[in-house]
Design a protein around this motif. Structure first.
Motif, PDB file in Angstrom:
ATOM      1  N   LEU A  90      -9.351  -3.231   1.948  1.00 21.78           N
ATOM      2  CA  LEU A  90      -7.980  -3.684   1.738  1.00 21.78           C
ATOM      3  C   LEU A  90      -7.919  -4.685   0.579  1.00 21.78           C
ATOM      4  O   LEU A  90      -7.065  -4.584  -0.308  1.00 21.78           O
ATOM      5  CB  LEU A  90      -7.453  -4.325   3.017  1.00 21.78           C
ATOM      6  CG  LEU A  90      -5.953  -4.621   3.083  1.00 21.78           C
ATOM      7  CD1 LEU A  90      -5.156  -3.332   2.976  1.00 21.78           C
ATOM      8  CD2 LEU A  90      -5.632  -5.347   4.394  1.00 21.78           C
ATOM      9  N   GLU A  91      -8.846  -5.632   0.566  1.00 20.29           N
ATOM     10  CA  GLU A  91      -8.853  -6.631  -0.499  1.00 20.29           C
ATOM     11  C   GLU A  91      -9.184  -6.007  -1.850  1.00 20.29           C
ATOM     12  O   GLU A  91      -8.635  -6.413  -2.882  1.00 20.29           O
ATOM     13  CB  GLU A  91      -9.858  -7.732  -0.149  1.00 20.29           C
ATOM     14  CG  GLU A  91      -9.415  -8.569   1.047  1.00 20.29           C
ATOM     15  CD  GLU A  91     -10.430  -9.628   1.432  1.00 20.29           C
ATOM     16  OE1 GLU A  91     -11.517  -9.667   0.803  1.00 20.29           O
ATOM     17  OE2 GLU A  91     -10.138 -10.416   2.361  1.00 20.29           O
ATOM     18  N   ARG A  92     -10.059  -5.031  -1.854  1.00 22.68           N
ATOM     19  CA  ARG A  92     -10.376  -4.353  -3.114  1.00 22.68           C
ATOM     20  C   ARG A  92      -9.163  -3.543  -3.600  1.00 22.68           C
ATOM     21  O   ARG A  92      -8.933  -3.422  -4.812  1.00 22.68           O
ATOM     22  CB  ARG A  92     -11.578  -3.432  -2.938  1.00 22.68           C
ATOM     23  CG  ARG A  92     -12.100  -2.852  -4.260  1.00 22.68           C
ATOM     24  CD  ARG A  92     -13.439  -2.184  -4.090  1.00 22.68           C
ATOM     25  NE  ARG A  92     -13.892  -1.585  -5.329  1.00 22.68           N
ATOM     26  CZ  ARG A  92     -14.516  -2.222  -6.298  1.00 22.68           C
ATOM     27  NH1 ARG A  92     -14.759  -3.522  -6.174  1.00 22.68           N
ATOM     28  NH2 ARG A  92     -14.904  -1.591  -7.398  1.00 22.68           N
ATOM     29  N   THR A  93      -8.380  -3.028  -2.662  1.00 18.58           N
ATOM     30  CA  THR A  93      -7.161  -2.315  -3.022  1.00 18.58           C
ATOM     31  C   THR A  93      -6.169  -3.268  -3.676  1.00 18.58           C
ATOM     32  O   THR A  93      -5.583  -2.956  -4.720  1.00 18.58           O
ATOM     33  CB  THR A  93      -6.535  -1.668  -1.780  1.00 18.58           C
ATOM     34  OG1 THR A  93      -7.479  -0.760  -1.201  1.00 18.58           O
ATOM     35  CG2 THR A  93      -5.261  -0.919  -2.132  1.00 18.58           C
ATOM     36  N   TYR A  94      -5.947  -4.435  -3.078  1.00 20.16           N
ATOM     37  CA  TYR A  94      -5.064  -5.434  -3.680  1.00 20.16           C
ATOM     38  C   TYR A  94      -5.545  -5.799  -5.089  1.00 20.16           C
ATOM     39  O   TYR A  94      -4.742  -5.950  -6.014  1.00 20.16           O
ATOM     40  CB  TYR A  94      -5.027  -6.705  -2.840  1.00 20.16           C
ATOM     41  CG  TYR A  94      -4.408  -6.555  -1.470  1.00 20.16           C
ATOM     42  CD1 TYR A  94      -3.318  -5.716  -1.242  1.00 20.16           C
ATOM     43  CD2 TYR A  94      -4.910  -7.270  -0.384  1.00 20.16           C
ATOM     44  CE1 TYR A  94      -2.755  -5.602   0.020  1.00 20.16           C
ATOM     45  CE2 TYR A  94      -4.350  -7.169   0.876  1.00 20.16           C
ATOM     46  CZ  TYR A  94      -3.280  -6.334   1.070  1.00 20.16           C
ATOM     47  OH  TYR A  94      -2.723  -6.219   2.321  1.00 20.16           O
ATOM     48  N   LEU A  95      -6.850  -5.928  -5.242  1.00 12.94           N
ATOM     49  CA  LEU A  95      -7.418  -6.329  -6.530  1.00 12.94           C
ATOM     50  C   LEU A  95      -7.151  -5.287  -7.605  1.00 12.94           C
ATOM     51  O   LEU A  95      -6.863  -5.628  -8.766  1.00 12.94           O
ATOM     52  CB  LEU A  95      -8.926  -6.551  -6.377  1.00 12.94           C
ATOM     53  CG  LEU A  95      -9.680  -7.065  -7.600  1.00 12.94           C
ATOM     54  CD1 LEU A  95      -9.194  -8.460  -7.973  1.00 12.94           C
ATOM     55  CD2 LEU A  95     -11.186  -7.084  -7.330  1.00 12.94           C
ATOM     56  N   PHE A 135      -4.692  -3.045  -7.607  1.00 15.10           N
ATOM     57  CA  PHE A 135      -3.281  -2.711  -7.762  1.00 15.10           C
ATOM     58  C   PHE A 135      -2.756  -3.078  -9.149  1.00 15.10           C
ATOM     59  O   PHE A 135      -1.951  -2.342  -9.732  1.00 15.10           O
ATOM     60  CB  PHE A 135      -2.442  -3.451  -6.715  1.00 15.10           C
ATOM     61  CG  PHE A 135      -2.194  -2.655  -5.465  1.00 15.10           C
ATOM     62  CD1 PHE A 135      -2.172  -1.277  -5.480  1.00 15.10           C
ATOM     63  CD2 PHE A 135      -1.966  -3.299  -4.258  1.00 15.10           C
ATOM     64  CE1 PHE A 135      -1.951  -0.540  -4.322  1.00 15.10           C
ATOM     65  CE2 PHE A 135      -1.734  -2.584  -3.096  1.00 15.10           C
ATOM     66  CZ  PHE A 135      -1.725  -1.207  -3.134  1.00 15.10           C
ATOM     67  N   GLU A 136      -3.184  -4.209  -9.660  1.00 12.14           N
ATOM     68  CA  GLU A 136      -2.655  -4.666 -10.946  1.00 12.14           C
ATOM     69  C   GLU A 136      -2.905  -3.637 -12.041  1.00 12.14           C
ATOM     70  O   GLU A 136      -2.004  -3.318 -12.830  1.00 12.14           O
ATOM     71  CB  GLU A 136      -3.266  -6.004 -11.333  1.00 12.14           C
ATOM     72  CG  GLU A 136      -2.736  -6.542 -12.651  1.00 12.14           C
ATOM     73  CD  GLU A 136      -3.241  -7.929 -12.962  1.00 12.14           C
ATOM     74  OE1 GLU A 136      -2.823  -8.482 -13.998  1.00 12.14           O
ATOM     75  OE2 GLU A 136      -4.042  -8.468 -12.179  1.00 12.14           O
ATOM     76  N   LEU A 137      -4.116  -3.113 -12.081  1.00 10.49           N
ATOM     77  CA  LEU A 137      -4.459  -2.124 -13.096  1.00 10.49           C
ATOM     78  C   LEU A 137      -3.656  -0.842 -12.912  1.00 10.49           C
ATOM     79  O   LEU A 137      -3.083  -0.304 -13.864  1.00 10.49           O
ATOM     80  CB  LEU A 137      -5.951  -1.821 -13.051  1.00 10.49           C
ATOM     81  CG  LEU A 137      -6.463  -0.726 -14.002  1.00 10.49           C
ATOM     82  CD1 LEU A 137      -6.199  -1.120 -15.453  1.00 10.49           C
ATOM     83  CD2 LEU A 137      -7.956  -0.488 -13.770  1.00 10.49           C
ATOM     84  N   VAL A 138      -3.602  -0.352 -11.684  1.00 11.08           N
ATOM     85  CA  VAL A 138      -2.894   0.902 -11.408  1.00 11.08           C
ATOM     86  C   VAL A 138      -1.397   0.750 -11.674  1.00 11.08           C
ATOM     87  O   VAL A 138      -0.772   1.603 -12.312  1.00 11.08           O
ATOM     88  CB  VAL A 138      -3.146   1.355  -9.965  1.00 11.08           C
ATOM     89  CG1 VAL A 138      -2.300   2.572  -9.617  1.00 11.08           C
ATOM     90  CG2 VAL A 138      -4.630   1.659  -9.759  1.00 11.08           C
ATOM     91  N   GLY A 149      -0.152  -7.281  -2.966  1.00 15.62           N
ATOM     92  CA  GLY A 149      -1.085  -8.254  -3.529  1.00 15.62           C
ATOM     93  C   GLY A 149      -0.467  -9.193  -4.547  1.00 15.62           C
ATOM     94  O   GLY A 149      -1.161 -10.064  -5.092  1.00 15.62           O
ATOM     95  N   GLY A 150       0.822  -9.049  -4.838  1.00 17.78           N
ATOM     96  CA  GLY A 150       1.523  -9.995  -5.699  1.00 17.78           C
ATOM     97  C   GLY A 150       1.330  -9.802  -7.185  1.00 17.78           C
ATOM     98  O   GLY A 150       1.774 -10.636  -7.977  1.00 17.78           O
ATOM     99  N   ASP A 151       0.711  -8.688  -7.606  1.00 18.40           N
ATOM    100  CA  ASP A 151       0.418  -8.509  -9.036  1.00 18.40           C
ATOM    101  C   ASP A 151       1.675  -8.399  -9.880  1.00 18.40           C
ATOM    102  O   ASP A 151       1.713  -8.891 -11.015  1.00 18.40           O
ATOM    103  CB  ASP A 151      -0.473  -7.287  -9.252  1.00 18.40           C
ATOM    104  CG  ASP A 151       0.139  -6.003  -8.729  1.00 18.40           C
ATOM    105  OD1 ASP A 151       0.645  -5.215  -9.538  1.00 18.40           O
ATOM    106  OD2 ASP A 151       0.116  -5.789  -7.507  1.00 18.40           O
ATOM    107  N   LEU A 152       2.721  -7.764  -9.347  1.00 15.37           N
ATOM    108  CA  LEU A 152       3.950  -7.640 -10.117  1.00 15.37           C
ATOM    109  C   LEU A 152       4.566  -9.007 -10.380  1.00 15.37           C
ATOM    110  O   LEU A 152       4.990  -9.308 -11.508  1.00 15.37           O
ATOM    111  CB  LEU A 152       4.945  -6.751  -9.369  1.00 15.37           C
ATOM    112  CG  LEU A 152       6.294  -6.519 -10.038  1.00 15.37           C
ATOM    113  CD1 LEU A 152       6.117  -5.894 -11.421  1.00 15.37           C
ATOM    114  CD2 LEU A 152       7.180  -5.638  -9.169  1.00 15.37           C
TER     115      LEU A 152
END
Length: 238
Positions: free
Chosen positions: A26-31, A33-36, A69-72
């Motif tokens: 899950l944490e790796r997915t949040y990490l 997300f920004e790139l995707v 994950g708050g990337d946006l």
């Protein structure tokens, strides 16, 4: 074999939505997300079209619903700071796992992170200039979707805008995502839910015609590239 994309796969569930989902994955997915999202969601276009013009007129209050994950939000904060514009940004998510991870990885962006539902903000009398979401609509049941649209409309103030962005379901979108993520499935995206959940997301997503059929009066459905769909309420249009 390609899945049937003629109708929404409403019974399909994304792995990361499971309360018992593997925490490290899950944490790796949040990490990742920004790139995707940088490629798929094109937040720069949202910033240039709906946020920067308003921020040039006055300091903004921005709300991201289902912020993950708050990337946006962090990306918007960076763009606003670069352009010397002021905004108060709130990242809202009902999943405490996402909120805790996002807050721990704010990196000085200054985003406010809140674990809550939009209904709570409505009860608190909160008002924002820009309310947005990214890849949230396809998660919702019909009643939940209508509630989200009603409450996000209530949360936007005079001259404001609500923008819900998502993937538009199509064979092309599914094929492109499957092909573009396959080379990275054993390295960059390994140990995350991004590839599997991304394909499920497309199967669950709306087509433009389906979204038009369920959108309340005053809401506009627009196609965006690549393979994007946008449901928006703009005070100027209203």
């Amino acid at each position: 074999m390609s899945p049937d994309l003629s109708a929404r796969a409403v019974d399909a569930r994304e792995l990361m939505d499971d309360p018992e989902a593997d925490q490290r994955m899950l944490e790796r997915t949040y990490l990742r997300f920004e790139l995707v999202n940088r490629v798929v969601s094109r937040p720069g276009a949202l910033y240039r079209r709906d946020i920067r013009p308003r921020a040039r007129q006055r300091p903004l209050r921005i709300l991201d619903v289902g912020s993950g994950g708050g990337d946006l939000c962090r990306g918007l904060a960076v763009r606003l700071r670069r352009d010397r514009l002021d905004a108060d940004i709130t990242a809202l998510d009902a999943d405490g796992r996402a909120t805790r991870w996002a807050q721990a990885h704010d990196g000085g962006a200054g985003v406010r992170y809140r674990c809550a539902l939009t209904a709570e903000l409505v009860r608190d009398g909160e008002v924002f200039d820009v309310v947005l979401s990214n890849h949230l609509l396809h998660h919702l049941e019909p009643g939940e979707l209508q509630q989200l649209l009603r409450e996000t409309r209530q949360l936007v103030g005079e001259g404001g805008v609500v923008v819900h962005g998502d993937i538009a379901r199509s064979r092309t979108a599914y094929a492109l995502f499957a092909a573009s993520t396959l080379p990275f499935s054993r390295n960059l995206l390994a140990g995350s839910f991004i590839r599997a959940d991304g394909l499920t997301s497309i199967r669950r997503s709306y087509s433009p015609r389906e979204l038009v059929a369920v959108a309340p009066p005053g809401w506009l459905v627009r196609r965006r590239l690549p393979a994007r769909i946008e449901l928006r309420w703009d005070a100027a249009d209203a």
